[in-house]
Design an enzyme around this catalytic site. Structure first.
Site, PDB file in Angstrom:
ATOM      1  N   ASP A  30       0.857  -1.187   0.000  1.00 39.35           N
ATOM      2  CA  ASP A  30       0.000   0.000   0.000  1.00 39.35           C
ATOM      3  C   ASP A  30       0.890   1.233   0.000  1.00 39.35           C
ATOM      4  OD1 ASP A  30      -3.226   0.381   0.838  1.00 39.35           O
ATOM      5  OD2 ASP A  30      -1.963   2.151   1.098  1.00 39.35           O
ATOM      6  N   GLU A 156     -15.300 -10.719  -3.667  1.00 39.58           N
ATOM      7  CA  GLU A 156     -15.430 -11.034  -2.237  1.00 39.58           C
ATOM      8  C   GLU A 156     -16.890 -10.910  -1.830  1.00 39.58           C
ATOM      9  OE1 GLU A 156     -16.318  -8.537   0.028  1.00 39.58           O
ATOM     10  OE2 GLU A 156     -16.318  -6.889  -1.424  1.00 39.58           O
ATOM     11  N   LYS A 209     -21.201 -11.050  -8.339  1.00 43.76           N
ATOM     12  CA  LYS A 209     -20.998 -10.106  -7.224  1.00 43.76           C
ATOM     13  C   LYS A 209     -22.109  -9.050  -7.193  1.00 43.76           C
ATOM     14  CE  LYS A 209     -19.354  -7.448  -4.142  1.00 43.76           C
ATOM     15  NZ  LYS A 209     -19.069  -7.736  -2.775  1.00 43.76           N
ATOM     16  N   LYS A 269     -37.353  -6.386   5.996  1.00 41.77           N
ATOM     17  CA  LYS A 269     -37.814  -5.568   7.131  1.00 41.77           C
ATOM     18  C   LYS A 269     -37.795  -4.112   6.697  1.00 41.77           C
ATOM     19  CE  LYS A 269     -36.771  -4.650  12.013  1.00 41.77           C
ATOM     20  NZ  LYS A 269     -38.115  -4.815  12.579  1.00 41.77           N
ATOM     21  N   ALA A 270     -38.879  -3.421   6.986  1.00 37.76           N
ATOM     22  CA  ALA A 270     -38.923  -2.004   6.603  1.00 37.76           C
ATOM     23  C   ALA A 270     -38.103  -1.179   7.590  1.00 37.76           C
ATOM     24  CB  ALA A 270     -40.368  -1.515   6.583  1.00 37.76           C
ATOM     25  N   GLY A 275     -27.494   1.472   3.383  1.00 37.39           N
ATOM     26  CA  GLY A 275     -26.351   2.343   3.112  1.00 37.39           C
ATOM     27  C   GLY A 275     -25.096   1.497   3.049  1.00 37.39           C
ATOM     28  N   CYS A 278     -21.182  -0.574  -0.083  1.00 39.99           N
ATOM     29  CA  CYS A 278     -21.415  -1.527  -1.174  1.00 39.99           C
ATOM     30  C   CYS A 278     -22.786  -1.418  -1.833  1.00 39.99           C
ATOM     31  CB  CYS A 278     -21.218  -2.948  -0.660  1.00 39.99           C
ATOM     32  SG  CYS A 278     -19.610  -3.173   0.098  1.00 39.99           S
ATOM     33  N   LYS A 281     -23.679   1.904  -3.832  1.00 36.89           N
ATOM     34  CA  LYS A 281     -22.695   2.117  -4.907  1.00 36.89           C
ATOM     35  C   LYS A 281     -22.833   1.039  -5.990  1.00 36.89           C
ATOM     36  CE  LYS A 281     -18.583   0.358  -4.627  1.00 36.89           C
ATOM     37  NZ  LYS A 281     -17.204  -0.085  -4.734  1.00 36.89           N
ATOM     38  N   ARG A 345     -20.224   5.564   5.666  1.00 32.67           N
ATOM     39  CA  ARG A 345     -20.414   5.765   4.233  1.00 32.67           C
ATOM     40  C   ARG A 345     -21.862   5.498   3.792  1.00 32.67           C
ATOM     41  NH1 ARG A 345     -15.384   2.512   1.898  1.00 32.67           N
ATOM     42  NH2 ARG A 345     -15.745   1.318   3.798  1.00 32.67           N
TER      43      ARG A 345
END
Ligand code: UGA
Length: 465
Positions: A30, A156, A209, A269-270, A275, A278, A281, A345
């Site tokens: 990274d 994944e 996916k 379920k309401a 959000g 994943c 988006k 997010r």
């Protein structure tokens, strides 16, 4: 096997630690030195149960290490997993910059190697990306005989909060190699796992996916659509409807006189919407991709639209009950996109807080894990105060709005909360609170998915219904 993992984000870190635990020698790469140092120190920078002990174990055993030097990390790798982020682009598609850059970087690193290596794409990318974008970039940068560098899509299926468990005990392994050797090599990585393996084309792997996440989003939006319907009728509570719907033997099979409740039922379920990093988006990307190839994704599009309407339901309820929220102190409980994570997010809490503030409310918010992120998010907004406890958030407020279903909130002492507040309204955005207990403490309870707020059902239940 020797494994390289490019991108020490959420997926990369869990993948690297999990593969090291399963006996592979793993090096992560990274650009962020702080992350690399954290990994090498065996510490996790993510709020993910079980990850830190796992990191400590594999780092001390010497099976996992991290580096900022790509050549060092990928030397001798049999498989290199691309685990870089694919955030939403402005047009709703995905931003492939990190994927492109890392593909070219991996390719350049493989230039001087003679070893057969497979580049496997774990990042969520729309169908066709592994073959159409990643493969050419890797091959071109490597400048080697193409047959000596394999490519595969290997998505994944990790849930935040259960990612370590999901990785070590996967429900499935999907491998879309561009050729038989690529597939076989990636399958070797999972030889120590006991999960059904599906070997498919790269495009099918990428589609699986998206289809998996789209199904979850559809179930939630379906439930919320029924919730919206109930909100528009005088005496139907969505909880009553969904409870009976769950009893369909195809959803909860009858076994030996008992019932099996598969986890998928939890998505029926309401509430106030989905959000996270994943579902929203991926759904947007799939809609855009589908349009681009001439398909008409009506259902996916509708699921997004339904979801967009849900945070507003909470705000509307508050406005309706309080006769406006200008200068009204309101407590918002739960900010993370779901319980068990500190991830904000695309959390429905963000539009809820922002809309309340836009209408003049003063928001006192609390989340058991996402407080730090929330402070950063609303640092410039004096009308949002992020508190250190539920009790602190409730002080002097006229309403409590529950957005995230942390179990802590269901266990609150509502008599105590009542004593702290200046008002008596509780809005349950997830239908996880007990309306009877709350009403007995002197509150007016309003749950989403019922015009009457949902109190009638529990009163009926309490009467021995
Ligand atoms: C999701 C999928 O569940 C994973 O299988 C997938 O691997 C992952 O995305 C990914 O693509 O990486 P995650 O985002 O961690 O995992 O979240 P979920 O637990 O599925 O919850 C998604 C959202 O749905 C949350 O906002 C949650 O609050 C919401 N939700 C869930 C509801 O609004 N209602 C429900 O009934 C259930």
């Amino acid at each position: 096997m020797n494994i390289g993992v490019v991108g020490v984000g959420y997926v990369g870190l869990v993948t690297a630690a999990g593969l090291a635990r399963r006996g592979h020698r793993v090096a992560c790469v990274d650009v962020d030195l702080r992350r690399v140092d954290a990994v090498n120190a065996g510490t996790s920078f993510l709020h993910e149960p079980g990850l830190e002990p796992l990191l400590k174990q594999v780092v001390s055993e010497g099976t996992l290490r991290a580096t900022t030097e790509t050549a060092d990390g990928l030397r001798g790798a049999d498989v290199v997993f691309l685990c870089v982020g694919t955030p939403s682009a402005a047009d709703g598609g995905i931003d492939l910059r990190a994927v492109r850059e890392s593909a070219a970087m991996v390719g350049r690193t493989l230039r001087d190697s003679e070893r057969y290596t497979v580049v496997a794409v774990k990042s969520t990318v729309v169908p066709g990306t592994t073959e159409g974008v990643v493969a050419p970039l890797v091959w071109e940068a490597a400048g080697r005989d193409r047959r000596t560098i394999g490519l595969a899509a290997n998505p994944e299926f990790l849930r935040e909060g259960q990612a370590v468990e999901d990785f070590l005990q996967p429900d499935r392994v999907v491998i879309g190699g561009i050729d038989e050797r690529s597939t076989r090599t990636v399958a070797g990585v999972y030889a120590g796992f006991s999960a059904p393996v599906r070997t498919v084309t790269p495009r099918a792997a990428e589609t699986i996916k998206y289809a998996s996440n789209a199904l979850l989003a559809l179930l939630i939006s379906f439930s919320n659509e029924i919730g919206g319907l109930c909100e528009a009728m005088p005496d139907v509570d969505v909880e009553v409807v969904m409870d009976a719907l769950h009893l369909d033997r195809r959803l909860s099979p009858m076994i030996d006189g008992g019932r099996l409740t598969p986890e998928i039922v939890r998505y029926l379920k309401a509430g106030c919407g989905f959000g996270g990093s994943c579902l929203p988006k991926d759904l947007r990307a799939l809609v855009r991709f589908a349009r681009g190839i001439g398909a008409n994704p009506r259902l996916l599009d509708a699921a997004l639209k339904v979801n967009d309407t849900r945070p507003d339901v909470l705000v509307r309820l508050a406005v309706e009950e309080l006769g406006g929220v200008a200068n009204v102190p309101v407590a918002v409980l739960g900010l993370a996109f779901k319980p068990g994570t500190d991830d904000l997010r695309e959390s429905p809490a963000i539009p809820v807080v922002d809309r309340l503030v836009a209408l003049g409310a003063r928001v006192r918010a609390y989340d058991p894990a996402a407080g730090e992120g929330a402070r950063r998010l609303w640092a410039a907004n004096p009308r949002v105060q992020v508190c250190d406890s539920s009790a602190e958030a409730c002080v002097g407020t006229r309403a409590v709005i529950l957005v995230t279903a942390w179990p802590d909130f269901a266990d609150l002492d509502w008599d105590e909360v009542r004593g702290l507040m200046a008002g008596t309204l509780v809005i349950d955005g997830r239908r996880v609170l007990d309306p009877v207990r709350i009403s007995q403490a002197g509150f007016r309870y309003r749950g989403v998915g019922a015009a009457g707020g949902g109190i009638e059902r529990s009163m009926g239940a309490a009467a021995g219904e």
